[in-house]
Scaffold this motif. Structure first.
Motif, PDB file in Angstrom:
ATOM      1  N   LEU A  12       0.829  -1.210   0.000  1.00 31.36           N
ATOM      2  CA  LEU A  12       0.000   0.000   0.000  1.00 31.36           C
ATOM      3  C   LEU A  12       0.864   1.260   0.000  1.00 31.36           C
ATOM      4  N   PHE A  13       1.911   1.264   0.810  1.00 33.66           N
ATOM      5  CA  PHE A  13       2.829   2.396   0.815  1.00 33.66           C
ATOM      6  C   PHE A  13       3.459   2.571  -0.570  1.00 33.66           C
ATOM      7  N   ALA A  14       3.876   1.464  -1.175  1.00 35.67           N
ATOM      8  CA  ALA A  14       4.504   1.529  -2.499  1.00 35.67           C
ATOM      9  C   ALA A  14       3.513   2.007  -3.557  1.00 35.67           C
ATOM     10  N   ALA A  15       2.255   1.567  -3.449  1.00 32.43           N
ATOM     11  CA  ALA A  15       1.226   1.976  -4.415  1.00 32.43           C
ATOM     12  C   ALA A  15       0.949   3.477  -4.310  1.00 32.43           C
ATOM     13  N   HIS A  60       2.039   9.093  -6.429  1.00 33.72           N
ATOM     14  CA  HIS A  60       2.598  10.389  -6.037  1.00 33.72           C
ATOM     15  C   HIS A  60       3.777  10.772  -6.924  1.00 33.72           C
ATOM     16  N   VAL A  61       4.667   9.819  -7.154  1.00 37.78           N
ATOM     17  CA  VAL A  61       5.851  10.069  -7.983  1.00 37.78           C
ATOM     18  C   VAL A  61       5.450  10.382  -9.417  1.00 37.78           C
ATOM     19  N   ASN A  62       4.551   9.583  -9.949  1.00 47.47           N
ATOM     20  CA  ASN A  62       4.146   9.733 -11.345  1.00 47.47           C
ATOM     21  C   ASN A  62       3.416  11.058 -11.601  1.00 47.47           C
ATOM     22  N   ASP A  63       2.530  11.434 -10.674  1.00 54.11           N
ATOM     23  CA  ASP A  63       1.657  12.587 -10.908  1.00 54.11           C
ATOM     24  C   ASP A  63       2.206  13.905 -10.381  1.00 54.11           C
ATOM     25  N   PHE A  64       3.162  13.853  -9.432  1.00 47.18           N
ATOM     26  CA  PHE A  64       3.622  15.098  -8.832  1.00 47.18           C
ATOM     27  C   PHE A  64       5.147  15.268  -8.866  1.00 47.18           C
ATOM     28  N   ILE A  65       5.869  14.282  -8.323  1.00 49.60           N
ATOM     29  CA  ILE A  65       7.315  14.457  -8.176  1.00 49.60           C
ATOM     30  C   ILE A  65       8.038  14.525  -9.522  1.00 49.60           C
ATOM     31  N   ILE A  66       7.817  13.554 -10.388  1.00 45.43           N
ATOM     32  CA  ILE A  66       8.500  13.543 -11.682  1.00 45.43           C
ATOM     33  C   ILE A  66       8.159  14.776 -12.525  1.00 45.43           C
ATOM     34  N   TYR A  97       9.843   9.481   2.463  1.00 43.63           N
ATOM     35  CA  TYR A  97       9.865   8.896   1.122  1.00 43.63           C
ATOM     36  C   TYR A  97      10.293   7.445   1.271  1.00 43.63           C
ATOM     37  N   ILE A  98      11.007   6.933   0.307  1.00 42.85           N
ATOM     38  CA  ILE A  98      11.322   5.507   0.248  1.00 42.85           C
ATOM     39  C   ILE A  98      12.068   5.003   1.481  1.00 42.85           C
ATOM     40  N   HIS A  99      12.924   5.826   2.079  1.00 41.30           N
ATOM     41  CA  HIS A  99      13.723   5.361   3.215  1.00 41.30           C
ATOM     42  C   HIS A  99      12.861   5.085   4.452  1.00 41.30           C
ATOM     43  N   ASN A 152      16.269  -4.983   1.674  1.00 38.65           N
ATOM     44  CA  ASN A 152      16.514  -5.145   0.243  1.00 38.65           C
ATOM     45  C   ASN A 152      15.241  -5.491  -0.522  1.00 38.65           C
ATOM     46  N   LYS A 153      14.363  -6.279   0.082  1.00 42.68           N
ATOM     47  CA  LYS A 153      13.091  -6.627  -0.560  1.00 42.68           C
ATOM     48  C   LYS A 153      12.212  -5.392  -0.728  1.00 42.68           C
ATOM     49  N   ILE A 154      12.132  -4.561   0.313  1.00 39.99           N
ATOM     50  CA  ILE A 154      11.323  -3.342   0.234  1.00 39.99           C
ATOM     51  C   ILE A 154      11.934  -2.354  -0.758  1.00 39.99           C
ATOM     52  N   LEU A 155      13.260  -2.313  -0.817  1.00 39.59           N
ATOM     53  CA  LEU A 155      13.933  -1.449  -1.781  1.00 39.59           C
ATOM     54  C   LEU A 155      13.583  -1.866  -3.204  1.00 39.59           C
ATOM     55  N   GLU A 156      13.572  -3.176  -3.440  1.00 40.79           N
ATOM     56  CA  GLU A 156      13.245  -3.707  -4.767  1.00 40.79           C
ATOM     57  C   GLU A 156      11.817  -3.343  -5.166  1.00 40.79           C
ATOM     58  N   ILE A 157      10.871  -3.533  -4.249  1.00 44.61           N
ATOM     59  CA  ILE A 157       9.467  -3.218  -4.517  1.00 44.61           C
ATOM     60  C   ILE A 157       9.296  -1.733  -4.833  1.00 44.61           C
ATOM     61  N   ASN A 158       9.955  -0.886  -4.052  1.00 42.46           N
ATOM     62  CA  ASN A 158       9.777   0.551  -4.204  1.00 42.46           C
ATOM     63  C   ASN A 158      10.503   1.122  -5.406  1.00 42.46           C
ATOM     64  N   LYS A 159      11.634   0.551  -5.784  1.00 49.54           N
ATOM     65  CA  LYS A 159      12.316   1.029  -6.978  1.00 49.54           C
ATOM     66  C   LYS A 159      11.442   0.814  -8.208  1.00 49.54           C
ATOM     67  N   PHE A 160      10.718  -0.292  -8.212  1.00 49.25           N
ATOM     68  CA  PHE A 160       9.758  -0.540  -9.296  1.00 49.25           C
ATOM     69  C   PHE A 160       8.647   0.504  -9.254  1.00 49.25           C
ATOM     70  N   ALA A 161       8.146   0.799  -8.060  1.00 47.18           N
ATOM     71  CA  ALA A 161       7.037   1.737  -7.905  1.00 47.18           C
ATOM     72  C   ALA A 161       7.411   3.160  -8.308  1.00 47.18           C
ATOM     73  N   ILE A 162       8.627   3.571  -7.997  1.00 48.55           N
ATOM     74  CA  ILE A 162       9.017   4.970  -8.218  1.00 48.55           C
ATOM     75  C   ILE A 162       9.811   5.183  -9.499  1.00 48.55           C
ATOM     76  N   LYS A 163       9.959   4.150 -10.292  1.00 48.64           N
ATOM     77  CA  LYS A 163      10.692   4.250 -11.562  1.00 48.64           C
ATOM     78  C   LYS A 163      12.116   4.765 -11.317  1.00 48.64           C
ATOM     79  N   ASN A 164      12.707   4.258 -10.223  1.00 50.32           N
ATOM     80  CA  ASN A 164      14.073   4.624  -9.839  1.00 50.32           C
ATOM     81  C   ASN A 164      14.269   6.119  -9.576  1.00 50.32           C
TER      82      ASN A 164
END
Length: 218
Positions: free
Chosen positions: A79-82, A87-93, A107-109, A124-136
């Motif tokens: 849910l946090f990643a979603a 947020h990243v797609n519509d505002f940050i980027i 944020y991700i941390h 590392n698992k949460i980092l992997e999930i979130n990198k996908f969510a935030i497009k790095n």
């Protein structure tokens, strides 16, 4: 007079720390300071959610609800990643593409600590999930306000009006959060810059500005 931003000034800065450390206050002070230098070129947002996005905010309401939601740890992490993905797609980027300085309160941390370390899902698992969510889309700089668990809890209890589900944490959880952030300092030393939160707000702000001024060209 407001100054123009060079390419080097296109920054994404996030603010992290245990609940009660004072990071939101510092983030707002940094926003006010930079806005005077770069009018209309600095934005401040926060997570989970992002006031500018209805979908991310709806997810925030689920995550922070006072009601007795029995959210499973893996569901909470997703849910946090979603929320973050939207947020990243519509505002940050979009703001980064405009060359704005983007400031974000959590944020991700936060996910790496709270879901990865405290909930034992694995950093590392949460980092992997979130990198996908935030497009790095990773921050250039993370300001980490560190304050001992006991003092964090004291501050939270003094500010009960705005407490949410995540604020109702035991001393044991707060200790683990503190340890989690200590691990991240070692894991990401080039990005995470710790600041002593056990000072007056003005002194914390001064320490933060010393760091930020190395990244922002006046």
């Amino acid at each position: 007079m407001a100054k123009n931003l060079s390419n080097k000034n296109k920054l994404f800065i996030t603010f992290e720390g245990p609940d009660g450390c004072g990071k939101s206050t510092i983030a707002k002070k940094v926003y006010d300071y930079l806005s005077k230098l770069y009018k209309n070129k600095v934005v401040l947002t926060r997570e989970p959610g992002g006031k500018e996005n209805a979908i991310a905010e709806d997810i925030r309401n689920i995550l922070l609800n006072h009601k007795e939601y029995n959210i499973q740890h893996n569901a909470e992490a997703l849910l946090f990643a979603a929320s973050r993905a939207q947020h990243v797609n519509d505002f940050i980027i979009p703001h980064l593409k405009k060359g704005h300085i983007v400031l974000c309160d959590r944020y991700i941390h936060s996910s790496l600590v709270y879901q990865g370390y405290v909930s034992n899902l694995g950093i590392n698992k949460i980092l992997e999930i979130n990198k996908f969510a935030i497009k790095n889309t990773m921050p250039n700089l993370v300001i980490l306000i560190m304050l001992e668990p006991k003092k964090c809890i004291e501050r939270i209890r003094q500010n009960t009006r705005n407490m949410n589900r995540l604020d109702y944490q035991s001393f044991g959880i707060q200790k683990k959060v503190y340890s989690g952030y200590q691990l991240l300092i070692k894991k990401f030393p080039n990005v995470i810059k710790p600041v002593n939160g056990d000072q007056t707000v003005d002194n914390v702000f001064k320490d933060v500005l010393k760091i930020i001024n190395k990244y922002v060209k006046k």
